[in-house]
Scaffold this motif. Structure first.
Motif, PDB file in Angstrom:
ATOM      1  N   PHE A 184       0.820  -1.200   0.000  1.00  0.00           N
ATOM      2  CA  PHE A 184       0.000   0.000   0.000  1.00  0.00           C
ATOM      3  C   PHE A 184       0.860   1.257   0.000  1.00  0.00           C
ATOM      4  O   PHE A 184       1.969   1.261   0.529  1.00  0.00           O
ATOM      5  CB  PHE A 184      -0.930   0.017   1.218  1.00  0.00           C
ATOM      6  CG  PHE A 184      -2.101  -0.907   1.103  1.00  0.00           C
ATOM      7  CD1 PHE A 184      -2.039  -2.197   1.613  1.00  0.00           C
ATOM      8  CD2 PHE A 184      -3.274  -0.486   0.497  1.00  0.00           C
ATOM      9  CE1 PHE A 184      -3.116  -3.065   1.491  1.00  0.00           C
ATOM     10  CE2 PHE A 184      -4.356  -1.336   0.380  1.00  0.00           C
ATOM     11  CZ  PHE A 184      -4.283  -2.626   0.883  1.00  0.00           C
ATOM     12  N   ASP A 214      -6.403  -8.704   1.217  1.00  0.00           N
ATOM     13  CA  ASP A 214      -6.566  -7.281   1.527  1.00  0.00           C
ATOM     14  C   ASP A 214      -7.970  -6.950   2.032  1.00  0.00           C
ATOM     15  O   ASP A 214      -8.221  -5.826   2.472  1.00  0.00           O
ATOM     16  CB  ASP A 214      -6.278  -6.428   0.287  1.00  0.00           C
ATOM     17  CG  ASP A 214      -4.830  -6.513  -0.151  1.00  0.00           C
ATOM     18  OD1 ASP A 214      -4.584  -6.450  -1.380  1.00  0.00           O
ATOM     19  OD2 ASP A 214      -3.954  -6.665   0.721  1.00  0.00           O
ATOM     20  N   LYS A 216      -3.300   0.741  -3.898  1.00  0.00           N
ATOM     21  CA  LYS A 216      -2.498  -0.463  -4.085  1.00  0.00           C
ATOM     22  C   LYS A 216      -2.715  -0.896  -5.520  1.00  0.00           C
ATOM     23  O   LYS A 216      -3.860  -0.986  -5.966  1.00  0.00           O
ATOM     24  CB  LYS A 216      -2.908  -1.565  -3.102  1.00  0.00           C
ATOM     25  CG  LYS A 216      -2.062  -2.823  -3.237  1.00  0.00           C
ATOM     26  CD  LYS A 216      -2.385  -3.846  -2.159  1.00  0.00           C
ATOM     27  CE  LYS A 216      -1.507  -5.083  -2.344  1.00  0.00           C
ATOM     28  NZ  LYS A 216      -1.736  -6.098  -1.281  1.00  0.00           N
TER      29      LYS A 216
END
Lengths: 112, 115
Positions: free
Chosen positions: B63, B85, B78
């Motif tokens: 990120f 995630d 990202k």
């Protein structure tokens, strides 16, 4: 890796009862915090604690709330007479150096 | 007083797609800005922070976020989403005054990653 721990993970209580939420901050950290998150709402600051005294508190942190560091490891949040609206997830955090607060997994408090 | 606004309480992306989570802040003084992630049944974990050094900040798990003063934004990105995630993401601001340095959080964005 050091981490902040909190107990219990879930606390159920009756309205009007006292509860104590416990936190073990990361060893050697000097700043301690409590936050809460009511279901579906944002995480809110309650209180910060440094050098054995409250350094800042929010308007949420009224006379029903108190914090204590009774020994060298624990940091507690007491709610004297719980209300339905105190139901929330309570997060403890600690900070050693500047800026970064490390959070515990939280205690879910349910007031019936 | 400081505040943070996160646009979009839920964001859904396909695995491999770009992730963009929006955060705008309001602060009367230069802020410190943070992104935290919360996985189910876990605490808040710091992803990255902005402290007035580089405006593009890289964090964990691929990120990054860019501080744009002109837009009062600190969006999280990202390039390629992974199933792992999937979590709730919180933007937070801290002021530079006082010793407490309390965090003021946004309402959070739940990221869903689909196959």
């Amino acid at each position: 890796e050091p981490e902040v721990t909190q107990t219990p993970s879930h606390q159920v209580t009756q309205m009007g009862q006292e509860v104590i939420l416990r936190c073990v901050p990361i060893s050697n950290h000097l700043y301690f915090y409590w936050y809460r998150q009511i279901l579906g709402q944002k995480v809110e600051f309650l209180v910060s604690f440094y050098n054995n005294e409250i350094s800042e508190k929010s308007e949420i942190f009224d006379d029903q709330f108190s914090v204590e560091r009774p020994d060298g490891s624990n940091f507690t949040l007491k709610i004297r007479s719980t209300k339905l609206e105190d139901s929330a997830m309570y997060f403890c955090a600690s900070r050693g150096g500047p800026l970064i607060q490390f959070f515990g997994p939280g205690t879910r408090l349910t007031v019936l | 007083a400081q505040s943070v606004t996160q646009l979009g309480s839920h964001v859904s992306v396909s695995e491999g797609a770009l992730v963009l989570l929006r955060c705008n802040y309001s602060s009367s003084v230069p802020p410190y800005l943070f992104w935290y992630v919360q996985y189910p049944n876990q605490g808040l974990q710091l992803l990255l922070k902005y402290t007035s050094a580089a405006t593009l900040v890289k964090g964990i798990n691929g990120f990054e976020a860019e501080f744009k003063k002109s837009e009062t934004s600190f969006h999280l990105t990202k390039p390629s989403a992974h199933m792992s995630d999937a979590a709730e993401y919180f933007c937070a601001v801290s002021d530079r005054t006082g010793t407490a340095s309390k965090l003021t959080f946004g309402t959070g964005t739940r990221l869903q990653v689909t196959l």
